[in-house]
Design a protein around this motif. Structure first.
Motif, PDB file in Angstrom:
ATOM      1  N   ALA A   1       0.825  -1.207   0.000  1.00  0.00           N
ATOM      2  CA  ALA A   1       0.000   0.000   0.000  1.00  0.00           C
ATOM      3  C   ALA A   1       0.863   1.261   0.000  1.00  0.00           C
ATOM      4  N   VAL A   2       1.916   1.262   0.815  1.00  0.00           N
ATOM      5  CA  VAL A   2       2.786   2.435   0.901  1.00  0.00           C
ATOM      6  C   VAL A   2       3.478   2.690  -0.434  1.00  0.00           C
ATOM      7  N   VAL A   3       4.077   1.653  -1.010  1.00  0.00           N
ATOM      8  CA  VAL A   3       4.798   1.815  -2.275  1.00  0.00           C
ATOM      9  C   VAL A   3       3.844   2.216  -3.393  1.00  0.00           C
ATOM     10  N   PHE A   4       2.668   1.585  -3.435  1.00  0.00           N
ATOM     11  CA  PHE A   4       1.706   1.902  -4.489  1.00  0.00           C
ATOM     12  C   PHE A   4       1.236   3.347  -4.396  1.00  0.00           C
ATOM     13  N   VAL A   5       0.947   3.819  -3.183  1.00  0.00           N
ATOM     14  CA  VAL A   5       0.465   5.191  -3.022  1.00  0.00           C
ATOM     15  C   VAL A   5       1.560   6.188  -3.391  1.00  0.00           C
ATOM     16  N   VAL A   6       2.811   5.881  -3.056  1.00  0.00           N
ATOM     17  CA  VAL A   6       3.920   6.760  -3.453  1.00  0.00           C
ATOM     18  C   VAL A   6       4.007   6.810  -4.979  1.00  0.00           C
ATOM     19  N   TRP A   7       3.894   5.635  -5.613  1.00  0.00           N
ATOM     20  CA  TRP A   7       3.891   5.614  -7.077  1.00  0.00           C
ATOM     21  C   TRP A   7       2.711   6.404  -7.632  1.00  0.00           C
ATOM     22  N   LEU A   8       1.541   6.218  -7.049  1.00  0.00           N
ATOM     23  CA  LEU A   8       0.338   6.877  -7.546  1.00  0.00           C
ATOM     24  C   LEU A   8       0.448   8.393  -7.415  1.00  0.00           C
ATOM     25  N   ARG A   9       0.998   8.878  -6.307  1.00  0.00           N
ATOM     26  CA  ARG A   9       1.146  10.324  -6.137  1.00  0.00           C
ATOM     27  C   ARG A   9       2.105  10.886  -7.186  1.00  0.00           C
ATOM     28  N   ARG A  10       3.195  10.171  -7.427  1.00  0.00           N
ATOM     29  CA  ARG A  10       4.153  10.646  -8.427  1.00  0.00           C
ATOM     30  C   ARG A  10       3.517  10.615  -9.822  1.00  0.00           C
ATOM     31  N   ALA A  11       2.761   9.553 -10.107  1.00  0.00           N
ATOM     32  CA  ALA A  11       2.086   9.461 -11.400  1.00  0.00           C
ATOM     33  C   ALA A  11       1.042  10.563 -11.533  1.00  0.00           C
ATOM     34  N   ARG A  12       0.374  10.895 -10.419  1.00  0.00           N
ATOM     35  CA  ARG A  12      -0.630  11.972 -10.450  1.00  0.00           C
ATOM     36  C   ARG A  12       0.032  13.307 -10.798  1.00  0.00           C
ATOM     37  N   LEU A  13       1.170  13.602 -10.178  1.00  0.00           N
ATOM     38  CA  LEU A  13       1.873  14.848 -10.473  1.00  0.00           C
ATOM     39  C   LEU A  13       2.318  14.878 -11.931  1.00  0.00           C
ATOM     40  N   ASN A  14       2.795  13.745 -12.433  1.00  0.00           N
ATOM     41  CA  ASN A  14       3.188  13.687 -13.843  1.00  0.00           C
ATOM     42  C   ASN A  14       1.998  13.915 -14.767  1.00  0.00           C
ATOM     43  N   SER A  15       0.867  13.321 -14.399  1.00  0.00           N
ATOM     44  CA  SER A  15      -0.313  13.444 -15.263  1.00  0.00           C
ATOM     45  C   SER A  15      -0.778  14.887 -15.351  1.00  0.00           C
ATOM     46  N   GLU A  16      -0.574  15.657 -14.291  1.00  0.00           N
ATOM     47  CA  GLU A  16      -0.942  17.076 -14.323  1.00  0.00           C
ATOM     48  C   GLU A  16      -0.030  17.860 -15.251  1.00  0.00           C
ATOM     49  N   THR A  17       1.210  17.389 -15.399  1.00  0.00           N
ATOM     50  CA  THR A  17       2.146  18.026 -16.322  1.00  0.00           C
ATOM     51  C   THR A  17       1.849  17.642 -17.768  1.00  0.00           C
ATOM     52  N   ILE A  18       1.504  16.375 -17.949  1.00  0.00           N
ATOM     53  CA  ILE A  18       1.225  15.877 -19.299  1.00  0.00           C
ATOM     54  C   ILE A  18      -0.041  16.492 -19.873  1.00  0.00           C
ATOM     55  N   CYS A  19      -1.083  16.592 -19.049  1.00  0.00           N
ATOM     56  CA  CYS A  19      -2.396  17.046 -19.525  1.00  0.00           C
ATOM     57  C   CYS A  19      -2.948  18.081 -18.553  1.00  0.00           C
ATOM     58  N   GLU A  20      -3.160  19.268 -19.026  1.00  0.00           N
ATOM     59  CA  GLU A  20      -3.610  20.365 -18.171  1.00  0.00           C
ATOM     60  C   GLU A  20      -5.120  20.286 -17.970  1.00  0.00           C
ATOM     61  N   VAL A  21      -5.508  19.477 -16.985  1.00  0.00           N
ATOM     62  CA  VAL A  21      -6.926  19.288 -16.698  1.00  0.00           C
ATOM     63  C   VAL A  21      -7.144  19.371 -15.201  1.00  0.00           C
ATOM     64  N   ALA A  22      -8.397  19.571 -14.823  1.00  0.00           N
ATOM     65  CA  ALA A  22      -8.762  19.547 -13.407  1.00  0.00           C
ATOM     66  C   ALA A  22      -9.239  18.141 -13.062  1.00  0.00           C
ATOM     67  N   HIS A  23      -8.518  17.460 -12.181  1.00  0.00           N
ATOM     68  CA  HIS A  23      -8.931  16.130 -11.753  1.00  0.00           C
ATOM     69  C   HIS A  23     -10.132  16.229 -10.826  1.00  0.00           C
ATOM     70  N   ARG A  24     -10.865  15.134 -10.726  1.00  0.00           N
ATOM     71  CA  ARG A  24     -12.050  15.144  -9.873  1.00  0.00           C
ATOM     72  C   ARG A  24     -11.699  15.329  -8.410  1.00  0.00           C
ATOM     73  N   ARG A  25     -10.539  14.849  -7.992  1.00  0.00           N
ATOM     74  CA  ARG A  25     -10.136  14.945  -6.590  1.00  0.00           C
ATOM     75  C   ARG A  25      -8.796  15.655  -6.493  1.00  0.00           C
ATOM     76  N   SER A  26      -8.620  16.421  -5.417  1.00  0.00           N
ATOM     77  CA  SER A  26      -7.381  17.139  -5.205  1.00  0.00           C
ATOM     78  C   SER A  26      -6.259  16.169  -4.876  1.00  0.00           C
ATOM     79  N   ARG A  27      -5.037  16.673  -4.828  1.00  0.00           N
ATOM     80  CA  ARG A  27      -3.880  15.814  -4.577  1.00  0.00           C
ATOM     81  C   ARG A  27      -3.969  15.112  -3.224  1.00  0.00           C
TER      82      ARG A  27
END
Length: 226
Positions: A74-100
């Motif tokens: 769970a810890v490793v996956f969430v760390v990966w997910l947070r990093r992927a989330r930050l990358n996705s905000e750079t790749i595509c300038e959109v408003a996600h349904r949920r905040s960081r």
């Protein structure tokens, strides 16, 4: 520059696979105890109290191992997910349904953890997909016109469906089979429920591994976003 996700993605996939495997072993251990109990109460002289205690110890050992693996996963996956989330905000300038903050909070907050995590992962998938236009008004509701251009993932829907189904089965079985002195019938029901839960979690694990690998491929190696 995009943050590296390949290493964390690979470790997450391995840990998810290990946790799912331990779940299968746990289901086998549960059935082993059930069959031993059945033989014991049928006065099978080849099964004694020592055999039951040994089987119980094995089940506890597997359960503790799976619990520890689940925490680390769970810890490793969430760390990966947070990093992927930050990358996705750079790749595509959109408003996600949920905040960081919900990247972590969605998993631990009661009630909303039944659908918020799916929304978080789904939006990361959509924003990371190269076919998604870089600029959209929002990713907040699929009924909105801009999202007709955004392709989701059926695998993610099935992943979360299996996860929620496993959770519901586990909770219902705990209530239905709770007794101070459980009968063999109740033990059988609990064993079947546990097996079904572990099977659904295993399927869910395979599907999220595929999603992690796909998102990681989209985000690695770093690409320009101009």
């Amino acid at each position: 520059m995009l943050r590296p996700v390949a290493g964390l993605g690979a470790v997450s996939a391995v840990l998810i696979a290990i946790t799912a495997t331990l779940g299968v072993v746990s289901a086998w251990s549960t059935w082993n105890i059930y069959f031993l109990l059945e033989r014991f109460f049928d006065d099978d002289l080849t099964v004694g109290a020592a055999d039951l205690l040994a089987a119980k110890d094995t089940l506890f050992a597997v359960a503790w191992s799976r619990g520890g693996a689940l925490v680390v996963t769970a810890v490793v996956f969430v760390v990966w997910l947070r990093r992927a989330r930050l990358n996705s905000e750079t790749i595509c300038e959109v408003a996600h349904r949920r905040s960081r903050g919900w990247v972590v909070g969605s998993w631990v907050c009661p009630v909303v953890n039944l659908w918020f995590p799916y929304q978080v992962v789904s939006d990361v998938w959509k924003a990371s997909n190269p076919d998604t236009p870089r600029r959209l008004e929002t990713l907040q509701a699929e009924r909105m016109a801009p999202l007709r251009f955004v392709s989701g993932s059926r695998h993610l829907g099935l992943w979360w469906g299996c996860w929620v189904a496993a959770f519901v089965i586990q909770q219902v079985a705990a209530v239905v089979t709770y007794e101070d002195k459980p009968t063999m019938e109740m033990t059988l029901v609990a064993t079947i429920a546990d097996t079904l839960t572990m099977f659904l979690l295993a399927v869910s694990g395979v599907l999220i591994i595929l999603a992690v690998r796909q998102i990681t491929r989209w985000q690695s190696p770093p690409r320009g976003v101009s």
